[in-house]
Write a protein that holds these residues in place. Structure first.
Motif, PDB file in Angstrom:
ATOM      1  N   MET A   1       0.839  -1.188   0.000  1.00  0.00           N
ATOM      2  CA  MET A   1       0.000   0.000   0.000  1.00  0.00           C
ATOM      3  C   MET A   1       0.882   1.250   0.000  1.00  0.00           C
ATOM      4  SD  MET A   1      -2.901  -1.126   2.784  1.00  0.00           S
ATOM      5  CE  MET A   1      -3.904   0.315   2.486  1.00  0.00           C
ATOM      6  N   ARG A   2       0.311   2.361  -0.437  1.00  0.00           N
ATOM      7  CA  ARG A   2       0.978   3.655  -0.384  1.00  0.00           C
ATOM      8  C   ARG A   2       0.329   4.452   0.747  1.00  0.00           C
ATOM      9  NH1 ARG A   2       3.979   7.143  -3.750  1.00  0.00           N
ATOM     10  NH2 ARG A   2       3.392   9.360  -3.629  1.00  0.00           N
ATOM     11  N   ILE A   3       1.147   4.838   1.709  1.00  0.00           N
ATOM     12  CA  ILE A   3       0.630   5.490   2.912  1.00  0.00           C
ATOM     13  C   ILE A   3       1.194   6.899   2.989  1.00  0.00           C
ATOM     14  CG2 ILE A   3       0.587   5.406   5.438  1.00  0.00           C
ATOM     15  CD1 ILE A   3       0.795   2.347   5.175  1.00  0.00           C
ATOM     16  N   LEU A   4       0.311   7.866   3.192  1.00  0.00           N
ATOM     17  CA  LEU A   4       0.709   9.252   3.389  1.00  0.00           C
ATOM     18  C   LEU A   4       0.663   9.556   4.876  1.00  0.00           C
ATOM     19  CD1 LEU A   4      -1.428  10.967   0.600  1.00  0.00           C
ATOM     20  CD2 LEU A   4       0.877  10.000   0.406  1.00  0.00           C
ATOM     21  N   ILE A   5       1.745  10.123   5.389  1.00  0.00           N
ATOM     22  CA  ILE A   5       1.799  10.508   6.799  1.00  0.00           C
ATOM     23  C   ILE A   5       1.986  12.011   6.863  1.00  0.00           C
ATOM     24  CG2 ILE A   5       3.093  10.325   8.954  1.00  0.00           C
ATOM     25  CD1 ILE A   5       3.706   7.423   8.161  1.00  0.00           C
ATOM     26  N   VAL A   6       1.076  12.671   7.562  1.00  0.00           N
ATOM     27  CA  VAL A   6       1.118  14.121   7.704  1.00  0.00           C
ATOM     28  C   VAL A   6       1.652  14.427   9.098  1.00  0.00           C
ATOM     29  CG1 VAL A   6      -0.215  16.265   7.634  1.00  0.00           C
ATOM     30  CG2 VAL A   6      -0.851  14.339   6.145  1.00  0.00           C
ATOM     31  N   GLY A   7       2.860  14.977   9.154  1.00  0.00           N
ATOM     32  CA  GLY A   7       3.506  15.285  10.428  1.00  0.00           C
ATOM     33  C   GLY A   7       4.875  14.647  10.505  1.00  0.00           C
ATOM     34  N   GLY A   8       5.891  15.464  10.792  1.00  0.00           N
ATOM     35  CA  GLY A   8       7.264  14.981  10.779  1.00  0.00           C
ATOM     36  C   GLY A   8       7.873  14.751  12.141  1.00  0.00           C
ATOM     37  N   GLY A   9       7.058  14.754  13.202  1.00  0.00           N
ATOM     38  CA  GLY A   9       7.570  14.504  14.538  1.00  0.00           C
ATOM     39  C   GLY A   9       7.809  13.030  14.797  1.00  0.00           C
ATOM     40  N   VAL A  10       8.106  12.711  16.051  1.00  0.00           N
ATOM     41  CA  VAL A  10       8.477  11.335  16.359  1.00  0.00           C
ATOM     42  C   VAL A  10       7.304  10.382  16.158  1.00  0.00           C
ATOM     43  CG1 VAL A  10       7.974  11.517  18.844  1.00  0.00           C
ATOM     44  CG2 VAL A  10       9.672   9.865  18.034  1.00  0.00           C
ATOM     45  N   LEU A  11       6.070  10.826  16.436  1.00  0.00           N
ATOM     46  CA  LEU A  11       4.926   9.932  16.260  1.00  0.00           C
ATOM     47  C   LEU A  11       4.714   9.632  14.774  1.00  0.00           C
ATOM     48  CD1 LEU A  11       2.834   8.439  17.965  1.00  0.00           C
ATOM     49  CD2 LEU A  11       1.298  10.383  17.681  1.00  0.00           C
ATOM     50  N   GLY A  12       4.755  10.670  13.936  1.00  0.00           N
ATOM     51  CA  GLY A  12       4.626  10.441  12.505  1.00  0.00           C
ATOM     52  C   GLY A  12       5.758   9.605  11.954  1.00  0.00           C
ATOM     53  N   THR A  13       6.982   9.876  12.412  1.00  0.00           N
ATOM     54  CA  THR A  13       8.130   9.149  11.893  1.00  0.00           C
ATOM     55  C   THR A  13       8.107   7.692  12.316  1.00  0.00           C
ATOM     56  OG1 THR A  13       9.407  11.210  11.937  1.00  0.00           O
ATOM     57  CG2 THR A  13      10.645   9.171  11.715  1.00  0.00           C
ATOM     58  N   MET A  14       7.640   7.407  13.526  1.00  0.00           N
ATOM     59  CA  MET A  14       7.519   6.012  13.942  1.00  0.00           C
ATOM     60  C   MET A  14       6.407   5.292  13.174  1.00  0.00           C
ATOM     61  SD  MET A  14       9.705   4.670  15.834  1.00  0.00           S
ATOM     62  CE  MET A  14      11.099   5.093  16.871  1.00  0.00           C
ATOM     63  N   HIS A  15       5.349   6.021  12.801  1.00  0.00           N
ATOM     64  CA  HIS A  15       4.346   5.406  11.927  1.00  0.00           C
ATOM     65  C   HIS A  15       4.945   5.101  10.558  1.00  0.00           C
ATOM     66  CE1 HIS A  15       1.346   6.497  14.959  1.00  0.00           C
ATOM     67  NE2 HIS A  15       0.490   5.733  14.312  1.00  0.00           N
ATOM     68  N   ALA A  16       5.801   5.995  10.066  1.00  0.00           N
ATOM     69  CA  ALA A  16       6.481   5.739   8.802  1.00  0.00           C
ATOM     70  C   ALA A  16       7.378   4.508   8.923  1.00  0.00           C
ATOM     71  CB  ALA A  16       7.300   6.965   8.397  1.00  0.00           C
ATOM     72  N   TRP A  17       8.125   4.435  10.023  1.00  0.00           N
ATOM     73  CA  TRP A  17       9.024   3.299  10.241  1.00  0.00           C
ATOM     74  C   TRP A  17       8.243   1.982  10.248  1.00  0.00           C
ATOM     75  CZ3 TRP A  17      14.317   2.756  10.794  1.00  0.00           C
ATOM     76  CH2 TRP A  17      14.754   1.522  11.278  1.00  0.00           C
ATOM     77  N   THR A  18       7.145   1.963  10.985  1.00  0.00           N
ATOM     78  CA  THR A  18       6.349   0.737  11.092  1.00  0.00           C
ATOM     79  C   THR A  18       5.781   0.340   9.738  1.00  0.00           C
ATOM     80  OG1 THR A  18       5.785   1.268  13.383  1.00  0.00           O
ATOM     81  CG2 THR A  18       4.353  -0.294  12.246  1.00  0.00           C
ATOM     82  N   ALA A  19       5.288   1.321   8.971  1.00  0.00           N
ATOM     83  CA  ALA A  19       4.708   1.022   7.658  1.00  0.00           C
ATOM     84  C   ALA A  19       5.763   0.480   6.696  1.00  0.00           C
ATOM     85  CB  ALA A  19       4.052   2.272   7.087  1.00  0.00           C
TER      86      ALA A  19
END
Length: 371
Positions: free
Chosen positions: A1-19
């Motif tokens: 899947m292609r996932i868009l994450i809005v927000g560059g803080g640690v919570l957004g970045t950890m969601h990016a890492w997990t995805a």
């Protein structure tokens, strides 16, 4: 899947890492050139010791394991298994530490140390104190370098794109449109916007069970020697749920905080950075609108308490700042997570748990969304 994450803080970045770890393609958008909010204005503490028993503690323990694993792969996180000492200077404070250490909660690794044992574990502490509550599960990372280090590792995967300087203005059925008019298509949109609860977030989510909390912190010149553990004073007993009990009731009634720490809802937390400097804080302010300036009195109090524990003057403060984080207000909520539309979700409000719990929160989001 292609996932868009809005927000560059640690919570957004950890969601990016997990995805990315789960095989998805990620585009992360951030309105600033670099994350500037609570994700970098914090202690870098992975703080297990003070968490509420139950779901919150379980989340923190799981996140602690994840931080360690990620730190092995991303040295730029500066992860270190340093533990924490909460120092006690009065009999009332010692009673709280003794009660907590005797609790059957092995997940935190609590142990009561006397003054000699405390100094053996952390020789930089040469002040006057009776002992300390030791928590071997606490750890630390470097908040100013964590997000860039994680992004560098994510970029190397070939499935990650970082798009700073892009404020998302419109949510569509297939993605988002930013303030440059550029469309970003994705199967899922995750808003991890921290304390930014206005603009598009307010438009699509309305009023949220989330409050904003302002804090003041500082960074000193290098200490000149290792501070081998994170350090807290006994006022931290008053602000973390793990320490509640009859002994804390006795502390609050028999040894109330002074005017300055009580007026600013203060505790001392002190963590050494990799360059030898100390991050110290903090205050808590809950009533908006927040001031645009910082109050000098809390810094004087922090310097006095830290100096008493170190047994010498605190190094010169070279940076002072205020920060604001978002805290979910629903009873027992670790984070506020809600569906905004068929393809979009909001994850915000971890409060002071953001740095500690973000890897586990991201895992929970992925599980809930079936990613």
């Amino acid at each position: 899947m292609r996932i868009l994450i809005v927000g560059g803080g640690v919570l957004g970045t950890m969601h990016a890492w997990t995805a990315v770890e789960r095989g998805h393609e990620v585009v992360q958008l951030e309105r600033e050139a670099e994350a500037r909010g609570a994700s970098v204005r914090n202690f870098g503490l992975v703080w297990v010791g003070g968490r509420a028993a139950g779901a919150e503690l379980a989340t923190a323990v799981r996140a602690r394991r994840l931080w360690e694993r990620i730190g092995e792969r991303v040295p730029g996180l500066g992860f270190r298994d340093n533990g924490s000492l909460t120092l006690v200077r009065t009999e009332a404070e010692l009673a709280v530490a003794r009660e907590v250490a005797a609790s059957p909660d092995a997940a935190r690794g609590f142990k009561l140390l006397d003054a000699a044992e405390t100094r053996e574990l952390n020789p930089a502490l040469r002040g006057d104190f009776l002992g300390a509550l030791w928590c071997d599960r606490d750890a630390a990372v470097e908040p100013r370098t964590a997000q860039p280090a994680l992004r560098a590792a994510l970029t190397a995967s070939g499935r990650y794109t970082w798009r700073p300087g892009r404020e998302v203005r419109t949510l569509t059925s297939t993605g988002v449109v930013d303030d440059h008019g550029e469309r970003h298509e994705g199967d899922v949109v995750l808003f991890c916007t921290g304390a930014w609860l206005g603009g598009l977030v307010r438009e699509v989510a309305g009023e949220l069970p989330v409050r904003r909390v302002r804090l003041q912190m500082a960074q000193t010149e290098p200490l000149g020697e290792p501070l081998t553990t994170s350090v807290a004073d006994a006022d931290s007993f008053r602000y973390y749920p793990a320490y509640r009990g009859p002994a804390l009731d006795g502390l609050n009634s028999g040894q109330p905080q002074g005017e300055i720490p009580a007026g600013h809802a203060m505790q001392l937390l002190m963590v050494q950075r990799l360059d030898g400097s100390l991050t110290i804080g903090d205050t808590h302010e809950y009533t908006q609108p927040f001031g645009f300036d910082v109050d000098e009195d809390p810094y004087g109090h922090l310097a006095e308490v830290a100096g008493a524990l170190l047994g010498r003057p605190l190094p010169r403060i070279r940076r002072r700042w205020a920060g604001v984080y978002a805290q979910a207000t629903d009873a027992g909520a670790i984070v506020h997570r809600e569906r905004l539309s068929d393809n979009a979700f909001l994850v915000t409000g971890p409060g002071g748990r953001g740095m500690t719990c973000s890897p586990a929160i991201a895992e929970d989001t992925a599980a809930e969304l079936g990613l």
